[in-house]
Enzyme design. Sequence first.
Site, PDB file in Angstrom:
ATOM      1  N   LEU A  26      -3.083 -31.593 -49.412  1.00 13.03           N
ATOM      2  CA  LEU A  26      -3.059 -31.033 -48.063  1.00 13.03           C
ATOM      3  C   LEU A  26      -1.669 -30.484 -47.786  1.00 13.03           C
ATOM      4  CD1 LEU A  26      -4.834 -33.946 -46.154  1.00 13.03           C
ATOM      5  CD2 LEU A  26      -5.867 -31.881 -47.039  1.00 13.03           C
ATOM      6  N   ASP A  27      -1.598 -29.405 -47.012  1.00  8.76           N
ATOM      7  CA  ASP A  27      -0.271 -28.924 -46.621  1.00  8.76           C
ATOM      8  C   ASP A  27       0.117 -29.546 -45.279  1.00  8.76           C
ATOM      9  OD1 ASP A  27      -1.588 -27.510 -44.686  1.00  8.76           O
ATOM     10  OD2 ASP A  27      -1.506 -25.595 -45.747  1.00  8.76           O
ATOM     11  N   SER A  28       1.301 -29.155 -44.774  1.00 10.21           N
ATOM     12  CA  SER A  28       1.807 -29.842 -43.578  1.00 10.21           C
ATOM     13  C   SER A  28       0.918 -29.583 -42.361  1.00 10.21           C
ATOM     14  CB  SER A  28       3.234 -29.387 -43.294  1.00 10.21           C
ATOM     15  OG  SER A  28       3.276 -27.992 -43.122  1.00 10.21           O
TER      16      SER A  28
END
Lengths: 187, 85
Positions: A142-144
């Site tokens: 997952l990204d931020s």
Amino acid sequence: MEFHEVVMTKEALALGGQISQLERLPFYNLYSPTFYHDPPYTRHHTVNMFRTAIVRSARCAAQAATRVQRPVIQRAIRAPFVQSRISTPATAFSAVRCYASSSGLAQEEVTGRIIDLLKNFDKVTDASKLSATSHFTNDLGLDSLDTVEVVMAIEEEFSIEIPDKEADAIHSVNQAVEYILSQPDAH
Amino acid sequence: MTSTNLRYEVIRIYKQLLHLGRDYPLGYAYFRPRLHKAFSAKADLTDENEIRRGIEQAEFVKKEIEALYYLKRYRALRQRYDKTT
């Protein structure tokens, strides 16, 4: 959405157009817990709201008691207002009382609920990597921005509000579990 | 210090837009990936002024979405109460 709109409008008509400022806000579901996560309406506001409503209803009742000799027509007009004001805080007040009870969540339960929540998150494609220790970025990919969404979902699941700083520090499942366990009002 | 503050500001506006997107006419599933794409397209900005400009743009989009909801509500109520149209 449609349902609440209709109900609210009918209530507004029954109150003779006396809609409160809060109810007039469009497209917010006042009955959903997520509404109260949004600034500027925090839980404190709602408690205050109920408190003023109760005080107001008490004042109304006192006034009604003192003005018994009032003309019949005037009393008939006032009656629905008094009734509606008393009936709403009664239910609302019990909801606030429920909030006060302590939860005492077990660690396994918290972990299970967070993992379930992540399973339903469509960005998590590889469910096999999902465990109590998985890292949002390294293990789940997952990204931020996704992390922000996950934290939001956790806030809703446990009906708490996580401040920016703490929310930014949550990067893995066990960090989230730790944070939830340290919150007395999570449930 | 300002960079962390800016980061929180970006996260805050992202959250607000996500909340607003729940009632998006085309559905949350339509809204969310697009919002994500719009934010990640600007992920490599490092200049403070450029980030501020991006936040301003997000604020503008937020206002647009709010206006869209007001319009939708206005139309729905008008359809229900206005017999002439």
